[in-house]
Scaffold this motif. Structure first.
Motif: not given
Length: 458
Positions: A37-48, A53-64
């Motif tokens: 019931p909790n199945a999903n893929i969560t994409i987390k976008w962290d501005v580090m 003129d912008g930012y550097i981010a770490s993008v992570t995909l978690f397969n739950w």
């Protein structure tokens, strides 16, 4: 005659209203899986950190997802920029297209596309292009199989976005392909900034901004038809129940030859081509064995032995697709006796208890590494087998179809079970013996799809 017509009219209209409501409500819950019931893929976008003129981010995909993974050619993540952002550089992944960067005369961005599509880098790229958890060719393991490889990540440097928490705008229209459809992604949602521990564990830092995107899977979106079927047999009935005719598709051959195929050796079966999504999202032909059900994968459940305190089942998974191997395959079985499951002899195993102690009737299986974790293409080696040992409980019985599975999944997709009236039966047992199994599966189907029947009177 007039009264009879009125009776038919008043019973038919509510029936169609009911069926329409069932269809609408079912479509609302197609992404819900009662076994996970909790199945999903969560994409987390962290501005580090901020850039000029912008930012550097770490993008992570978690397969739950407990038993649904992503195979080659891997995931494709896309979105739409909220303004005129560009991607200056990337590590661990790359944009599939550069887009129109003609307005940049000195430094050229990695991608100027308004709707960039991002893919994982392949294994073996130079170290200066890698980040942690990258570069697996887009392969994402399921969480039950391999939690360490159920995560993917890349680093992205974004320009023309502003470099404050108030000027940065969240991307829109996220989409996740594998490479075909199947996943539906919600909007980006700001959450509390992610926290990070230094290597010595003595200092904690945090991201400047964090937002999450949740993507859920629907078999109805991924496949126009089922992709697997189930056949049954038992030691107490000589009848072998084949897969349902046209379970996945209908053979182009005549019905007599298709029916005969179920009793023919695989090496003697004719082949037929069908279309499926291939590499780079192009339609590629798949060559399958020509069978009565036309399913690429068949799972056979055989009730093999009855002991005094135990009973044994043999499981065989057969690949009928000549053009495809299944790596890191998963098999999910649901049966009430999994609460007293004892041993799987040549598969890995993990119990699924989505509702804690309330119900423990399902389990996920997968192959042993370097032994049978790859299901080879159709042919003499295109199958894997195991035997499952159950300890008997007070509820144990062979009548009413109790010893047969309630649900079967392969690679996260629900497989077509035979019709209940065709199930093997004990000697001298009538067709009514399948009533209890029929009612259980009917109720389970309604619960698993979230469907609620609303009856309207005209």
């Amino acid at each position: 005659m007039g009264s009879g017509w009125r009776s038919s009219r008043h019973t038919t209209i509510p029936f169609f209203k009911t069926m329409i409501m069932i269809s609408i409500i079912k479509d609302m819950f197609v992404a819900f899986d009662s076994l996970d019931p909790n199945a999903n893929i969560t994409i987390k976008w962290d501005v580090m950190t901020w850039a000029s003129d912008g930012y550097i981010a770490s993008v992570t995909l978690f397969n739950w997802q407990q038993y649904r993974h992503i195979e080659l050619p891997g995931w494709i993540l896309s979105w739409t920029w909220a303004s005129k952002e560009v991607i200056w550089t990337m590590l661990g992944a790359e944009a599939m297209t550069q887009g129109d960067c003609s307005q940049f005369h000195s430094d050229t961005p990695h991608s100027c596309a308004r709707n960039p599509s991002i893919v994982d880098l392949l294994p073996g790229v130079p170290y200066n292009q890698q980040v942690a958890n990258c570069c697996r060719g887009g392969v994402l393991a399921s969480f039950a199989q391999d939690p360490a490889n159920a995560v993917a990540a890349f680093q992205i440097t974004v320009g023309r976005s502003g470099n404050t928490n108030t000027t940065v705008k969240l991307p829109k229209n996220f989409a996740l392909k594998t490479p075909g459809p199947g996943y539906t992604c919600g909007p980006a949602v700001k959450v509390a900034p992610s926290l990070f521990l230094t290597k010595d564990g003595r200092r904690r830092t945090q991201a400047f901004m964090t937002w999450n995107v949740t993507c859920t899977y629907s078999q109805y979106l991924a496949h126009k038809a089922p992709s697997c079927c189930v056949s049954l047999s038992t030691f107490y009935d000589t009848k072998i129940v084949p897969c349902v005719e046209c379970a996945c598709a209908c053979s182009s051959t005549n019905s007599s030859s298709a029916a005969a195929a179920s009793n023919t050796r695989y090496s003697d079966l004719p082949s037929i081509s069908s279309s499926s999504m291939g590499v780079n999202n192009q339609q590629q032909p798949d060559t399958l064995y020509c069978t009565r059900d036309m399913c690429p994968v068949k799972i056979h459940w055989h009730v093999k032995t009855n002991y005094r305190q135990y009973w044994r089942v043999k499981i065989t998974i057969t690949n009928r697709d000549f053009s495809r191997n299944f790596t890191q395959w998963t098999l999910v079985l649901q049966h009430p006796n999994f609460s007293n499951f004892t041993q799987a002899f040549s598969f890995n195993y993990k119990a699924l208890s989505p509702y804690a102690s309330f119900r423990n009737d399902s389990a996920v299986f997968w192959g042993i590494k370097y032994f049978n974790d790859m299901l080879m293409a159709a042919g003499p080696s295109g199958n894997v087998q195991s035997e499952l040992l159950f300890q008997k409980t007070k509820a144990f019985k062979f009548n009413n179809g109790w010893a047969l599975p309630h649900r079967v999944y392969f690679n996260g997709d629900d497989c077509v079970l035979p019709d209940l009236q065709d199930y093997p039966s004990l000697p001298n047992s009538g067709s009514s013996c399948h009533l209890s199994v029929h009612m259980f599966r009917l109720i389970l189907s309604i619960i698993s799809t979230g469907a609620s029947v609303l009856i309207f009177s005209s």
